[in-house]
Design a protein around this motif. Structure first.
Motif, PDB file in Angstrom:
ATOM      1  N   HIS A 154      72.644  44.155 108.582  1.00 41.02           N
ATOM      2  CA  HIS A 154      71.772  45.058 107.832  1.00 41.02           C
ATOM      3  C   HIS A 154      72.385  46.433 107.584  1.00 41.02           C
ATOM      4  O   HIS A 154      71.670  47.369 107.222  1.00 41.02           O
ATOM      5  CB  HIS A 154      70.437  45.238 108.568  1.00 41.02           C
ATOM      6  CG  HIS A 154      69.642  43.988 108.728  1.00 41.02           C
ATOM      7  ND1 HIS A 154      69.839  43.093 109.763  1.00 41.02           N
ATOM      8  CD2 HIS A 154      68.636  43.467 107.975  1.00 41.02           C
ATOM      9  CE1 HIS A 154      69.002  42.074 109.642  1.00 41.02           C
ATOM     10  NE2 HIS A 154      68.258  42.274 108.572  1.00 41.02           N
ATOM     11  N   TYR A 155      73.702  46.565 107.739  1.00 41.15           N
ATOM     12  CA  TYR A 155      74.368  47.862 107.587  1.00 41.15           C
ATOM     13  C   TYR A 155      74.141  48.493 106.217  1.00 41.15           C
ATOM     14  O   TYR A 155      74.200  49.715 106.050  1.00 41.15           O
ATOM     15  CB  TYR A 155      75.880  47.719 107.824  1.00 41.15           C
ATOM     16  CG  TYR A 155      76.564  46.911 106.748  1.00 41.15           C
ATOM     17  CD1 TYR A 155      77.022  47.516 105.579  1.00 41.15           C
ATOM     18  CD2 TYR A 155      76.709  45.536 106.871  1.00 41.15           C
ATOM     19  CE1 TYR A 155      77.617  46.772 104.579  1.00 41.15           C
ATOM     20  CE2 TYR A 155      77.304  44.784 105.876  1.00 41.15           C
ATOM     21  CZ  TYR A 155      77.752  45.404 104.733  1.00 41.15           C
ATOM     22  OH  TYR A 155      78.337  44.676 103.725  1.00 41.15           O
ATOM     23  N   ASP A 156      73.868  47.652 105.200  1.00 45.16           N
ATOM     24  CA  ASP A 156      73.724  48.167 103.834  1.00 45.16           C
ATOM     25  C   ASP A 156      72.344  48.753 103.563  1.00 45.16           C
ATOM     26  O   ASP A 156      72.082  49.277 102.476  1.00 45.16           O
ATOM     27  CB  ASP A 156      74.024  47.071 102.812  1.00 45.16           C
ATOM     28  CG  ASP A 156      73.147  45.831 102.994  1.00 45.16           C
ATOM     29  OD1 ASP A 156      72.519  45.684 104.069  1.00 45.16           O
ATOM     30  OD2 ASP A 156      73.088  45.022 102.064  1.00 45.16           O
ATOM     31  N   ASP A 157      71.463  48.704 104.561  1.00 42.49           N
ATOM     32  CA  ASP A 157      70.125  49.283 104.432  1.00 42.49           C
ATOM     33  C   ASP A 157      70.204  50.761 104.804  1.00 42.49           C
ATOM     34  O   ASP A 157      70.478  51.109 105.953  1.00 42.49           O
ATOM     35  CB  ASP A 157      69.166  48.545 105.368  1.00 42.49           C
ATOM     36  CG  ASP A 157      67.739  49.081 105.293  1.00 42.49           C
ATOM     37  OD1 ASP A 157      67.502  50.077 104.574  1.00 42.49           O
ATOM     38  OD2 ASP A 157      66.865  48.495 105.962  1.00 42.49           O
ATOM     39  N   SER A 158      69.964  51.640 103.844  1.00 42.86           N
ATOM     40  CA  SER A 158      70.114  53.076 104.093  1.00 42.86           C
ATOM     41  C   SER A 158      69.088  53.617 105.090  1.00 42.86           C
ATOM     42  O   SER A 158      69.274  54.700 105.654  1.00 42.86           O
ATOM     43  CB  SER A 158      70.002  53.859 102.778  1.00 42.86           C
ATOM     44  OG  SER A 158      68.728  53.670 102.188  1.00 42.86           O
ATOM     45  N   ARG A 196      79.898  50.190 108.614  1.00 42.58           N
ATOM     46  CA  ARG A 196      79.834  50.591 107.212  1.00 42.58           C
ATOM     47  C   ARG A 196      81.209  50.928 106.659  1.00 42.58           C
ATOM     48  O   ARG A 196      81.540  50.586 105.518  1.00 42.58           O
ATOM     49  CB  ARG A 196      78.890  51.784 107.075  1.00 42.58           C
ATOM     50  CG  ARG A 196      77.424  51.408 107.198  1.00 42.58           C
ATOM     51  CD  ARG A 196      76.494  52.599 107.273  1.00 42.58           C
ATOM     52  NE  ARG A 196      75.109  52.191 107.017  1.00 42.58           N
ATOM     53  CZ  ARG A 196      74.051  52.953 107.254  1.00 42.58           C
ATOM     54  NH1 ARG A 196      74.209  54.176 107.757  1.00 42.58           N
ATOM     55  NH2 ARG A 196      72.839  52.507 106.988  1.00 42.58           N
ATOM     56  N   LYS A 199      83.405  47.843 105.936  1.00 39.36           N
ATOM     57  CA  LYS A 199      83.023  47.235 104.666  1.00 39.36           C
ATOM     58  C   LYS A 199      83.491  48.089 103.497  1.00 39.36           C
ATOM     59  O   LYS A 199      83.951  47.566 102.465  1.00 39.36           O
ATOM     60  CB  LYS A 199      81.503  47.055 104.609  1.00 39.36           C
ATOM     61  CG  LYS A 199      81.011  46.359 103.356  1.00 39.36           C
ATOM     62  CD  LYS A 199      81.586  44.946 103.228  1.00 39.36           C
ATOM     63  CE  LYS A 199      81.068  44.250 101.987  1.00 39.36           C
ATOM     64  NZ  LYS A 199      81.647  42.895 101.833  1.00 39.36           N
ATOM     65  N   GLN A 215      76.938  53.581  97.983  1.00 35.61           N
ATOM     66  CA  GLN A 215      75.660  52.888  97.798  1.00 35.61           C
ATOM     67  C   GLN A 215      75.672  51.523  98.475  1.00 35.61           C
ATOM     68  O   GLN A 215      74.695  51.115  99.102  1.00 35.61           O
ATOM     69  CB  GLN A 215      75.381  52.726  96.299  1.00 35.61           C
ATOM     70  CG  GLN A 215      75.145  54.023  95.542  1.00 35.61           C
ATOM     71  CD  GLN A 215      73.744  54.580  95.779  1.00 35.61           C
ATOM     72  OE1 GLN A 215      72.864  53.879  96.238  1.00 35.61           O
ATOM     73  NE2 GLN A 215      73.551  55.846  95.454  1.00 35.61           N
ATOM     74  N   ALA A 216      76.782  50.825  98.353  1.00 41.95           N
ATOM     75  CA  ALA A 216      76.876  49.451  98.851  1.00 41.95           C
ATOM     76  C   ALA A 216      76.808  49.361 100.374  1.00 41.95           C
ATOM     77  O   ALA A 216      76.388  48.334 100.918  1.00 41.95           O
ATOM     78  CB  ALA A 216      78.166  48.800  98.361  1.00 41.95           C
ATOM     79  N   VAL A 217      77.223  50.413 101.065  1.00 43.82           N
ATOM     80  CA  VAL A 217      77.227  50.361 102.534  1.00 43.82           C
ATOM     81  C   VAL A 217      76.071  51.137 103.152  1.00 43.82           C
ATOM     82  O   VAL A 217      76.035  51.374 104.358  1.00 43.82           O
ATOM     83  CB  VAL A 217      78.578  50.858 103.112  1.00 43.82           C
ATOM     84  CG1 VAL A 217      79.718  50.010 102.606  1.00 43.82           C
ATOM     85  CG2 VAL A 217      78.797  52.341 102.808  1.00 43.82           C
ATOM     86  N   GLY A 218      75.107  51.543 102.333  1.00 48.08           N
ATOM     87  CA  GLY A 218      73.912  52.162 102.880  1.00 48.08           C
ATOM     88  C   GLY A 218      73.989  53.653 103.119  1.00 48.08           C
ATOM     89  O   GLY A 218      73.205  54.206 103.896  1.00 48.08           O
TER      90      GLY A 218
END
Length: 248
Positions: A154-158, A196, A199, A215-218
């Protein structure tokens, strides 16, 4: 000691506030600072401030947005909004927020001291102290491994942070913070940022721009992303991509 956090996108403003007060005399310490609301939200669970000075005008997440999120997580957080004259009426419109006070920039040392003494009196009366969390227990390494997997997924969830993960696994954030550091060897935000950035390094190889990678990594704040990327790799995002190209 009461922990103080300073959130302002101007380095000079943060520095001025830090040197304007003899913090020890007030039983306070500067525990953290951030250059944007996004950066502050990412580190607030590690800093766990009692008091926050928050600039109202910041990119990507302004002081009002930060205040809404921060006070939902930390209802006892004492927030002092810093605002330029042109933004003062806008700040007053947000009076319904749980803000202790509004201060006009440029800040005046005597006004800061007066406000801090009032804040200290309130905190003293509440007998604010650290959490013991001694009643909580966790199945050692196995639970932390589950949490690490959850972060990796879930790392991409800011909105992912210590508090949200603690709630997901039914722990208090302070307990999880201590347990994570003990078992993983790094603190929560360091591990999350590392995931993050790993990635982001992969994304960099595809030639995508830094804004898209952020944006892609949150991390929707590209300035904070850039700071994290350089700390992790030793190079800026553009330098890293240039090095990749030179190696082709």
């Amino acid at each position: 000691m009461y922990r103080v956090m300073i959130i302002d996108d101007e380095q000079s403003a943060r520095n001025l506030l830090k040197i304007s007060v003899n913090w020890k005399d007030l039983s306070m310490e500067i525990a953290g600072e951030a250059a944007s609301g996004i950066e502050a939200i990412n580190i607030i669970d590690e800093v766990r401030p009692h008091i926050a000075f928050v600039d109202i005008s910041m990119p990507f997440m302004n002081g009002i947005e930060f205040t809404k999120i921060a006070t939902e997580r930390y209802p006892d957080l004492m927030i002092i909004i810093l605002t330029a004259f042109d933004d003062f009426e806008y700040a007053r419109q947000c009076i319904r927020l749980p803000v202790f006070d509004y201060m006009l920039k440029p800040i005046v040392r005597e006004d800061i001291l007066e406000n801090l003494k009032k804040v200290k009196a309130i905190l003293d009366s509440k007998n604010i102290s650290e959490e013991a969390d001694s009643s909580e227990d966790v199945d050692g390494e196995s639970s932390i491994e589950q949490i690490k997997k959850y972060i990796n997924d879930h790392y991409d969830d800011s909105s992912l942070n210590l508090t949200s993960v603690a709630q997901e696994f039914c722990f208090s954030s302070s307990y999880l913070s201590r347990k994570f550091k003990q078992e993983a060897g790094v603190n929560f935000i360091e591990y999350l940022t590392s995931c993050r950035m790993k990635k982001a390094m992969e994304i960099a190889t595809t030639g995508q721009k830094m804004f898209n990678a952020a944006q892609a990594v949150g991390i929707p704040d590209p300035n904070y992303f850039g700071k994290c990327f350089k700390k992790h790799t030793g190079k800026s995002y553009s330098e890293y991509q240039a090095e990749l190209k030179s190696g082709d």
